[in-house]
Design a protein around this motif. Sequence first.
Motif, short mmCIF file in Angstrom:
data_model
loop_
_atom_site.label_atom_id
_atom_site.label_comp_id
_atom_site.label_asym_id
_atom_site.label_seq_id
_atom_site.Cartn_x
_atom_site.Cartn_y
_atom_site.Cartn_z
N THR A 44 0.83 -1.20 0.00
CA THR A 44 0.00 0.00 0.00
C THR A 44 0.86 1.26 0.00
OG1 THR A 44 -1.63 -1.25 1.30
CG2 THR A 44 -1.97 1.11 1.09
N ALA A 45 1.90 1.26 0.82
CA ALA A 45 2.81 2.41 0.85
C ALA A 45 3.45 2.64 -0.52
CB ALA A 45 3.87 2.20 1.92
N ALA A 46 3.88 1.58 -1.16
CA ALA A 46 4.52 1.70 -2.47
C ALA A 46 3.56 2.25 -3.52
CB ALA A 46 5.07 0.34 -2.91
N LEU A 47 2.30 1.82 -3.46
CA LEU A 47 1.30 2.32 -4.40
C LEU A 47 1.19 3.84 -4.36
CD1 LEU A 47 -1.75 -0.13 -4.13
CD2 LEU A 47 -0.55 0.48 -6.22
N PHE A 48 1.27 4.38 -3.17
CA PHE A 48 1.11 5.82 -2.99
C PHE A 48 2.44 6.56 -2.94
CE2 PHE A 48 -3.00 4.19 -1.86
CZ PHE A 48 -3.88 5.18 -2.31
N GLY A 49 3.52 5.84 -3.16
CA GLY A 49 4.82 6.49 -3.14
C GLY A 49 5.24 6.96 -1.76
N MET A 50 4.74 6.30 -0.73
CA MET A 50 5.05 6.66 0.65
C MET A 50 6.08 5.67 1.22
SD MET A 50 2.95 9.27 1.03
CE MET A 50 2.04 9.72 2.49
N SER A 180 -11.05 10.06 -11.49
CA SER A 180 -10.19 11.15 -11.97
C SER A 180 -9.11 10.67 -12.94
CB SER A 180 -9.52 11.85 -10.79
OG SER A 180 -8.58 10.99 -10.15
N GLY A 181 -8.74 9.40 -12.83
CA GLY A 181 -7.65 8.88 -13.65
C GLY A 181 -6.28 9.21 -13.10
N ASP A 182 -6.22 9.78 -11.90
CA ASP A 182 -4.93 10.12 -11.29
C ASP A 182 -4.24 8.87 -10.74
OD1 ASP A 182 -5.27 12.91 -11.72
OD2 ASP A 182 -6.57 13.02 -9.95
N LYS A 183 -2.94 8.96 -10.57
CA LYS A 183 -2.15 7.86 -10.00
C LYS A 183 -2.08 8.01 -8.48
CE LYS A 183 0.77 7.18 -14.08
NZ LYS A 183 0.14 5.89 -14.42
N PRO A 184 -2.10 6.92 -7.74
CA PRO A 184 -1.97 7.01 -6.29
C PRO A 184 -0.72 7.77 -5.85
CG PRO A 184 -2.64 4.79 -6.92
CD PRO A 184 -2.32 5.52 -8.19
N SER A 185 0.37 7.60 -6.58
CA SER A 185 1.62 8.26 -6.21
C SER A 185 1.50 9.79 -6.27
CB SER A 185 2.76 7.79 -7.11
OG SER A 185 2.46 8.03 -8.47
N ALA A 186 0.60 10.29 -7.11
CA ALA A 186 0.39 11.74 -7.18
C ALA A 186 -0.20 12.25 -5.87
CB ALA A 186 -0.53 12.09 -8.35
N TYR A 187 -1.03 11.44 -5.23
CA TYR A 187 -1.56 11.80 -3.92
C TYR A 187 -0.44 11.73 -2.87
CZ TYR A 187 -6.55 11.58 -5.23
OH TYR A 187 -7.79 11.81 -5.77
N GLY A 188 0.36 10.70 -2.96
CA GLY A 188 1.44 10.53 -1.99
C GLY A 188 2.40 11.70 -1.97
N CYS A 190 1.57 14.72 -2.19
CA CYS A 190 0.89 15.89 -1.61
C CYS A 190 0.64 15.77 -0.11
CB CYS A 190 -0.44 16.13 -2.31
SG CYS A 190 -0.32 16.56 -4.06
N PHE A 191 0.37 14.56 0.36
CA PHE A 191 -0.09 14.37 1.73
C PHE A 191 1.02 13.88 2.65
CE2 PHE A 191 -3.99 14.09 -0.77
CZ PHE A 191 -4.87 14.85 -0.01
N ASP A 192 0.88 14.25 3.93
CA ASP A 192 1.79 13.72 4.95
C ASP A 192 1.34 12.34 5.42
OD1 ASP A 192 3.67 16.04 5.51
OD2 ASP A 192 1.72 17.02 5.69
N SER A 193 0.05 12.06 5.31
CA SER A 193 -0.47 10.74 5.64
C SER A 193 -1.77 10.51 4.88
CB SER A 193 -0.73 10.60 7.15
OG SER A 193 -1.62 11.61 7.61
N ILE A 194 -2.04 9.25 4.58
CA ILE A 194 -3.26 8.86 3.87
C ILE A 194 -3.82 7.62 4.54
CG2 ILE A 194 -4.27 8.13 1.68
CD1 ILE A 194 -1.95 9.50 0.24
N SER A 195 -5.11 7.66 4.85
CA SER A 195 -5.82 6.48 5.34
C SER A 195 -6.45 5.80 4.13
CB SER A 195 -6.90 6.90 6.34
OG SER A 195 -7.77 5.82 6.60
N VAL A 196 -6.06 4.56 3.89
CA VAL A 196 -6.55 3.81 2.72
C VAL A 196 -7.48 2.71 3.22
CG1 VAL A 196 -5.89 2.44 0.71
CG2 VAL A 196 -4.37 4.27 1.54
N CYS A 197 -8.79 2.88 2.97
CA CYS A 197 -9.76 1.90 3.44
C CYS A 197 -9.87 0.74 2.46
CB CYS A 197 -11.12 2.56 3.62
SG CYS A 197 -12.35 1.45 4.34
N LEU A 198 -9.89 -0.47 3.00
CA LEU A 198 -9.98 -1.69 2.19
C LEU A 198 -11.35 -2.33 2.26
CD1 LEU A 198 -6.59 -3.18 3.42
CD2 LEU A 198 -6.97 -2.01 1.25
N SER A 199 -12.19 -1.90 3.20
CA SER A 199 -13.43 -2.63 3.50
C SER A 199 -14.68 -1.99 2.90
CB SER A 199 -13.61 -2.76 5.02
OG SER A 199 -13.77 -1.48 5.61
#
Length: 339
Positions: A44-50, A180-188, A190-199
Amino acid sequence: MMIELRSDTFTVPTPEMLQAMMQAKVGDDVFEEDETITALEEKTAALFGMEAGLFCPSGTMTNQIAIKCHTNPMEEVICDAGAHIYQYEGGGIAFNSAASVRLLSGKYGILNAVQIAEAINPDNVHYPKTTLVALENTSNKGGGSYYELKSIQEIAQVCKQHSLRLHLDGARVFNALTASGDKPSAYGACFDSISVCLSKGLGAPVGSVLVGSKATIYKARRIRKVLGGGMRQAGFLAAAGIYALDNHVSLLQADHYRAATLGKALENCSFVQQVLPVKTNIVIFELKPTYLAEKCISDLAEKGIKATIFGKQHIRFVTHFQFTDENLEQTVAVLKGLK
Protein backbone atom coordinates in the motif's frame (compact mmCIF):
# COMPACT_ATOMS: atom_id res chain seq x y z
CA MET A 1 -32.92 -11.98 -1.39
CA MET A 2 -32.72 -8.31 -0.41
CA ILE A 3 -30.79 -5.89 -2.62
CA GLU A 4 -28.19 -4.16 -0.44
CA LEU A 5 -27.68 -0.45 -1.12
CA ARG A 6 -27.13 0.84 2.42
CA SER A 7 -23.35 0.89 2.08
CA ASP A 8 -20.42 -0.69 0.29
CA THR A 9 -19.34 -1.98 3.71
CA PHE A 10 -21.91 -4.78 3.38
CA THR A 11 -19.89 -6.73 0.81
CA VAL A 12 -18.73 -10.19 1.87
CA PRO A 13 -15.54 -11.98 0.78
CA THR A 14 -15.70 -13.81 -2.53
CA PRO A 15 -14.66 -17.48 -2.65
CA GLU A 16 -11.35 -16.39 -4.22
CA MET A 17 -10.71 -13.87 -1.45
CA LEU A 18 -11.52 -16.48 1.20
CA GLN A 19 -9.05 -18.86 -0.44
CA ALA A 20 -6.34 -16.20 -0.31
CA MET A 21 -7.12 -15.58 3.37
CA MET A 22 -6.88 -19.25 4.26
CA GLN A 23 -3.51 -19.54 2.57
CA ALA A 24 -1.98 -16.57 4.39
CA LYS A 25 1.27 -16.96 6.27
CA VAL A 26 0.85 -15.38 9.68
CA GLY A 27 2.84 -14.45 12.76
CA ASP A 28 2.55 -12.02 15.66
CA ASP A 29 2.15 -8.54 14.25
CA VAL A 30 2.76 -6.76 17.57
CA PHE A 31 6.23 -8.28 17.28
CA GLU A 32 6.18 -7.21 13.60
CA GLU A 33 6.46 -10.87 12.55
CA ASP A 34 3.31 -11.34 10.49
CA GLU A 35 4.69 -11.39 6.97
CA THR A 36 1.31 -11.00 5.26
CA ILE A 37 0.58 -7.81 7.19
CA THR A 38 4.06 -6.54 6.38
CA ALA A 39 3.45 -7.32 2.70
CA LEU A 40 0.15 -5.40 2.73
CA GLU A 41 1.72 -2.40 4.46
CA GLU A 42 4.64 -2.30 2.03
CA LYS A 43 2.37 -2.80 -0.98
CA THR A 44 0.00 0.00 0.00
CA ALA A 45 2.81 2.41 0.85
CA ALA A 46 4.52 1.70 -2.47
CA LEU A 47 1.30 2.32 -4.40
CA PHE A 48 1.11 5.82 -2.99
CA GLY A 49 4.82 6.49 -3.14
CA MET A 50 5.05 6.66 0.65
CA GLU A 51 7.78 5.24 2.87
CA ALA A 52 5.78 3.01 5.22
CA GLY A 53 2.36 1.72 6.19
CA LEU A 54 0.43 0.51 9.22
CA PHE A 55 -2.50 -1.94 9.09
CA CYS A 56 -5.38 -1.11 11.43
CA PRO A 57 -8.83 -2.58 12.10
CA SER A 58 -10.73 0.43 10.73
CA GLY A 59 -10.57 3.71 8.87
CA THR A 60 -11.70 5.50 12.01
CA MET A 61 -8.60 4.21 13.77
CA THR A 62 -6.22 5.19 10.95
CA ASN A 63 -7.77 8.68 10.84
CA GLN A 64 -7.61 9.14 14.59
CA ILE A 65 -4.04 7.90 14.75
CA ALA A 66 -3.02 10.30 11.99
CA ILE A 67 -4.66 13.25 13.77
CA LYS A 68 -2.88 12.28 16.99
CA CYS A 69 0.43 12.03 15.11
CA HIS A 70 0.09 15.46 13.53
CA THR A 71 -1.33 17.52 16.42
CA ASN A 72 -0.79 18.38 20.06
CA PRO A 73 -3.42 19.39 22.64
CA MET A 74 -4.84 22.91 22.15
CA GLU A 75 -4.10 22.82 18.42
CA GLU A 76 -6.66 22.88 15.60
CA VAL A 77 -7.72 20.72 12.65
CA ILE A 78 -9.28 22.28 9.56
CA CYS A 79 -11.86 20.10 7.77
CA ASP A 80 -15.21 20.25 5.99
CA ALA A 81 -18.30 20.50 8.20
CA GLY A 82 -19.53 17.17 6.84
CA ALA A 83 -16.22 15.36 7.21
CA HIS A 84 -16.29 11.81 8.55
CA ILE A 85 -13.59 12.61 11.10
CA TYR A 86 -15.94 15.19 12.63
CA GLN A 87 -19.40 13.72 11.99
CA TYR A 88 -18.95 9.99 12.41
CA GLU A 89 -15.96 9.20 14.60
CA GLY A 90 -17.58 9.65 17.99
CA GLY A 91 -15.90 12.91 18.96
CA GLY A 92 -12.55 11.18 18.60
CA ILE A 93 -10.62 14.34 17.77
CA ALA A 94 -11.52 15.82 21.16
CA PHE A 95 -11.15 12.56 23.07
CA ASN A 96 -7.96 11.23 21.52
CA SER A 97 -6.08 14.40 20.57
CA ALA A 98 -7.59 17.20 22.72
CA ALA A 99 -7.64 19.29 19.56
CA SER A 100 -10.07 21.90 18.32
CA VAL A 101 -11.79 21.73 14.92
CA ARG A 102 -12.34 24.53 12.39
CA LEU A 103 -15.30 23.54 10.22
CA LEU A 104 -15.55 24.92 6.68
CA SER A 105 -18.39 24.63 4.18
CA GLY A 106 -17.08 23.01 1.03
CA LYS A 107 -18.99 22.53 -2.21
CA TYR A 108 -20.37 19.01 -1.88
CA GLY A 109 -17.76 18.45 0.83
CA ILE A 110 -14.83 19.66 -1.28
CA LEU A 111 -12.67 22.46 0.14
CA ASN A 112 -10.39 24.79 -1.81
CA ALA A 113 -7.04 26.40 -1.08
CA VAL A 114 -8.47 29.90 -0.59
CA GLN A 115 -10.93 28.71 2.06
CA ILE A 116 -8.20 26.92 3.93
CA ALA A 117 -5.73 29.80 3.78
CA GLU A 118 -8.36 32.17 5.19
CA ALA A 119 -9.16 29.77 8.06
CA ILE A 120 -5.60 29.49 9.40
CA ASN A 121 -5.41 31.14 12.80
CA PRO A 122 -2.92 33.94 13.47
CA ASP A 123 -0.22 33.35 16.07
CA ASN A 124 -2.25 34.68 18.97
CA VAL A 125 -2.68 33.33 22.47
CA HIS A 126 -6.48 33.58 22.13
CA TYR A 127 -6.64 31.02 19.31
CA PRO A 128 -5.71 27.36 19.00
CA LYS A 129 -2.69 26.85 16.80
CA THR A 130 -3.69 25.62 13.35
CA THR A 131 -1.65 22.48 12.73
CA LEU A 132 -3.47 20.07 10.44
CA VAL A 133 -5.72 20.11 7.37
CA ALA A 134 -7.77 16.95 6.75
CA LEU A 135 -9.49 16.21 3.44
CA GLU A 136 -11.91 13.38 2.65
CA ASN A 137 -11.84 11.57 -0.70
CA THR A 138 -14.45 10.76 -1.73
CA SER A 139 -16.80 12.92 0.35
CA ASN A 140 -19.50 10.76 1.88
CA LYS A 141 -21.83 13.63 2.84
CA GLY A 142 -21.03 15.27 -0.49
CA GLY A 143 -22.53 12.37 -2.42
CA GLY A 144 -19.27 10.74 -3.49
CA SER A 145 -17.70 13.95 -4.81
CA TYR A 146 -13.93 13.95 -5.17
CA TYR A 147 -10.96 16.31 -5.32
CA GLU A 148 -9.27 17.16 -8.59
CA LEU A 149 -5.51 16.67 -8.32
CA LYS A 150 -4.87 20.35 -9.13
CA SER A 151 -7.00 21.36 -6.15
CA ILE A 152 -5.13 18.96 -3.86
CA GLN A 153 -1.81 20.36 -5.06
CA GLU A 154 -2.97 23.92 -4.38
CA ILE A 155 -4.06 22.95 -0.86
CA ALA A 156 -0.76 21.15 -0.28
CA GLN A 157 1.10 24.31 -1.29
CA VAL A 158 -0.89 26.38 1.24
CA CYS A 159 -0.06 23.81 3.93
CA LYS A 160 3.62 23.93 3.04
CA GLN A 161 3.69 27.73 3.13
CA HIS A 162 2.13 27.75 6.62
CA SER A 163 3.96 24.68 8.00
CA LEU A 164 0.74 22.67 8.32
CA ARG A 165 0.39 18.93 7.97
CA LEU A 166 -2.03 17.48 5.41
CA HIS A 167 -3.96 14.24 5.96
CA LEU A 168 -6.30 12.41 3.61
CA ASP A 169 -9.21 10.35 4.86
CA GLY A 170 -9.14 8.02 1.87
CA ALA A 171 -12.32 6.17 2.79
CA ARG A 172 -13.02 5.64 -0.90
CA VAL A 173 -9.74 6.87 -2.31
CA PHE A 174 -9.69 4.34 -5.15
CA ASN A 175 -13.15 5.47 -6.23
CA ALA A 176 -11.72 8.98 -6.51
CA LEU A 177 -8.66 7.76 -8.40
CA THR A 178 -10.81 5.66 -10.74
CA ALA A 179 -13.03 8.64 -11.54
CA SER A 180 -10.19 11.15 -11.97
CA GLY A 181 -7.65 8.88 -13.65
CA ASP A 182 -4.93 10.12 -11.29
CA LYS A 183 -2.15 7.86 -10.00
CA PRO A 184 -1.97 7.01 -6.29
CA SER A 185 1.62 8.26 -6.21
CA ALA A 186 0.39 11.74 -7.18
CA TYR A 187 -1.56 11.80 -3.92
CA GLY A 188 1.44 10.53 -1.99
CA ALA A 189 3.45 13.53 -3.19
CA CYS A 190 0.89 15.89 -1.61
CA PHE A 191 -0.09 14.37 1.73
CA ASP A 192 1.79 13.72 4.95
CA SER A 193 -0.47 10.74 5.64
CA ILE A 194 -3.26 8.86 3.87
CA SER A 195 -5.82 6.48 5.34
CA VAL A 196 -6.55 3.81 2.72
CA CYS A 197 -9.76 1.90 3.44
CA LEU A 198 -9.98 -1.69 2.19
CA SER A 199 -13.43 -2.63 3.50
CA LYS A 200 -15.67 -0.40 1.37
CA GLY A 201 -15.56 -0.47 -2.44
CA LEU A 202 -12.62 -2.84 -2.48
CA GLY A 203 -14.62 -5.45 -0.62
CA ALA A 204 -12.23 -6.66 2.07
CA PRO A 205 -14.02 -7.67 5.29
CA VAL A 206 -11.88 -5.59 7.66
CA GLY A 207 -9.18 -2.99 7.69
CA SER A 208 -7.46 0.18 6.58
CA VAL A 209 -3.81 1.04 6.04
CA LEU A 210 -2.28 4.33 7.17
CA VAL A 211 0.63 5.35 4.94
CA GLY A 212 3.20 8.08 5.49
CA SER A 213 6.83 8.68 6.29
CA LYS A 214 8.81 6.19 8.35
CA ALA A 215 8.85 8.66 11.25
CA THR A 216 5.08 9.13 11.12
CA ILE A 217 4.37 5.40 10.97
CA TYR A 218 6.82 4.71 13.81
CA LYS A 219 4.84 7.12 15.97
CA ALA A 220 1.55 5.74 14.63
CA ARG A 221 2.48 2.20 15.67
CA ARG A 222 2.83 3.32 19.28
CA ILE A 223 -0.53 5.12 19.18
CA ARG A 224 -2.19 2.08 17.60
CA LYS A 225 -0.97 -0.01 20.53
CA VAL A 226 -2.44 2.45 23.05
CA LEU A 227 -5.78 2.39 21.21
CA GLY A 228 -5.88 -1.40 21.34
CA GLY A 229 -5.25 -1.87 17.64
CA GLY A 230 -2.20 -4.10 17.95
CA MET A 231 -3.49 -7.37 16.48
CA ARG A 232 -1.70 -10.71 16.51
CA GLN A 233 -2.22 -13.22 13.65
CA ALA A 234 -4.15 -10.71 11.58
CA GLY A 235 -2.44 -11.74 8.37
CA PHE A 236 -5.62 -13.61 7.45
CA LEU A 237 -7.30 -10.19 7.24
CA ALA A 238 -4.34 -8.57 5.52
CA ALA A 239 -4.46 -11.26 2.83
CA ALA A 240 -7.98 -10.11 1.99
CA GLY A 241 -6.65 -6.58 1.63
CA ILE A 242 -3.91 -7.69 -0.74
CA TYR A 243 -6.41 -9.64 -2.81
CA ALA A 244 -8.71 -6.61 -2.93
CA LEU A 245 -5.93 -4.31 -4.13
CA ASP A 246 -4.92 -6.79 -6.81
CA ASN A 247 -8.39 -7.72 -8.07
CA HIS A 248 -11.13 -5.28 -7.08
CA VAL A 249 -9.88 -1.80 -8.01
CA SER A 250 -10.74 -2.52 -11.64
CA LEU A 251 -14.37 -3.21 -10.66
CA LEU A 252 -15.02 0.29 -9.34
CA GLN A 253 -15.78 1.77 -12.76
CA ALA A 254 -18.79 -0.53 -13.04
CA ASP A 255 -19.97 0.60 -9.59
CA HIS A 256 -19.81 4.20 -10.80
CA TYR A 257 -21.80 3.36 -13.93
CA ARG A 258 -24.53 1.67 -11.89
CA ALA A 259 -24.68 4.62 -9.48
CA ALA A 260 -25.02 7.04 -12.40
CA THR A 261 -27.83 4.92 -13.82
CA LEU A 262 -29.65 5.04 -10.48
CA GLY A 263 -29.16 8.80 -10.37
CA LYS A 264 -30.71 9.25 -13.82
CA ALA A 265 -33.65 7.04 -12.88
CA LEU A 266 -34.26 9.05 -9.71
CA GLU A 267 -34.27 12.34 -11.63
CA ASN A 268 -37.38 11.09 -13.42
CA CYS A 269 -39.21 10.00 -10.28
CA SER A 270 -42.16 12.16 -9.22
CA PHE A 271 -41.36 11.85 -5.50
CA VAL A 272 -37.77 13.15 -5.81
CA GLN A 273 -37.01 16.83 -5.14
CA GLN A 274 -33.39 16.68 -6.30
CA VAL A 275 -30.45 14.33 -6.78
CA LEU A 276 -26.94 15.35 -5.77
CA PRO A 277 -24.43 15.11 -8.64
CA VAL A 278 -23.38 11.46 -8.94
CA LYS A 279 -19.61 11.34 -9.34
CA THR A 280 -18.65 7.90 -8.04
CA ASN A 281 -20.59 5.15 -6.24
CA ILE A 282 -22.78 7.20 -3.86
CA VAL A 283 -26.26 8.44 -4.75
CA ILE A 284 -27.97 10.91 -2.41
CA PHE A 285 -31.42 12.19 -3.24
CA GLU A 286 -33.88 14.51 -1.52
CA LEU A 287 -37.54 13.58 -1.30
CA LYS A 288 -40.41 15.97 -1.81
CA PRO A 289 -42.06 17.11 1.46
CA THR A 290 -45.13 14.93 0.85
CA TYR A 291 -43.09 11.69 0.94
CA LEU A 292 -41.38 11.18 4.29
CA ALA A 293 -38.00 9.48 4.36
CA GLU A 294 -39.15 6.81 6.81
CA LYS A 295 -42.02 5.89 4.48
CA CYS A 296 -39.69 5.73 1.48
CA ILE A 297 -37.29 3.42 3.32
CA SER A 298 -40.20 1.21 4.34
CA ASP A 299 -41.60 1.09 0.81
CA LEU A 300 -38.21 0.19 -0.63
CA ALA A 301 -37.74 -2.56 1.96
CA GLU A 302 -41.13 -4.05 1.06
CA LYS A 303 -39.87 -4.26 -2.53
CA GLY A 304 -36.63 -5.94 -1.45
CA ILE A 305 -34.25 -2.96 -1.39
CA LYS A 306 -32.29 -1.75 1.63
CA ALA A 307 -31.29 1.94 1.72
CA THR A 308 -30.24 4.50 4.34
CA ILE A 309 -31.84 7.69 5.61
CA PHE A 310 -29.12 10.31 5.23
CA GLY A 311 -30.47 13.47 6.84
CA LYS A 312 -33.89 15.08 6.79
CA GLN A 313 -35.75 13.90 3.69
CA HIS A 314 -32.54 12.48 2.17
CA ILE A 315 -31.89 8.88 1.14
CA ARG A 316 -28.54 7.35 0.26
CA PHE A 317 -27.72 4.47 -2.08
CA VAL A 318 -24.17 3.10 -2.32
CA THR A 319 -23.24 0.73 -5.14
CA HIS A 320 -20.60 -1.99 -4.87
CA PHE A 321 -19.35 -4.96 -6.84
CA GLN A 322 -21.97 -7.28 -5.33
CA PHE A 323 -24.74 -4.98 -6.58
CA THR A 324 -25.12 -6.53 -10.01
CA ASP A 325 -26.61 -5.42 -13.32
CA GLU A 326 -29.63 -7.60 -12.52
CA ASN A 327 -29.98 -5.84 -9.16
CA LEU A 328 -29.71 -2.52 -10.99
CA GLU A 329 -32.56 -3.40 -13.34
CA GLN A 330 -34.74 -4.54 -10.43
CA THR A 331 -34.02 -1.36 -8.47
CA VAL A 332 -34.78 0.95 -11.39
CA ALA A 333 -38.06 -0.89 -11.93
CA VAL A 334 -38.99 -0.48 -8.25
CA LEU A 335 -38.15 3.24 -8.31
CA LYS A 336 -40.33 3.75 -11.38
CA GLY A 337 -43.20 2.08 -9.54
CA LEU A 338 -42.99 4.16 -6.36
CA LYS A 339 -45.44 7.03 -6.00
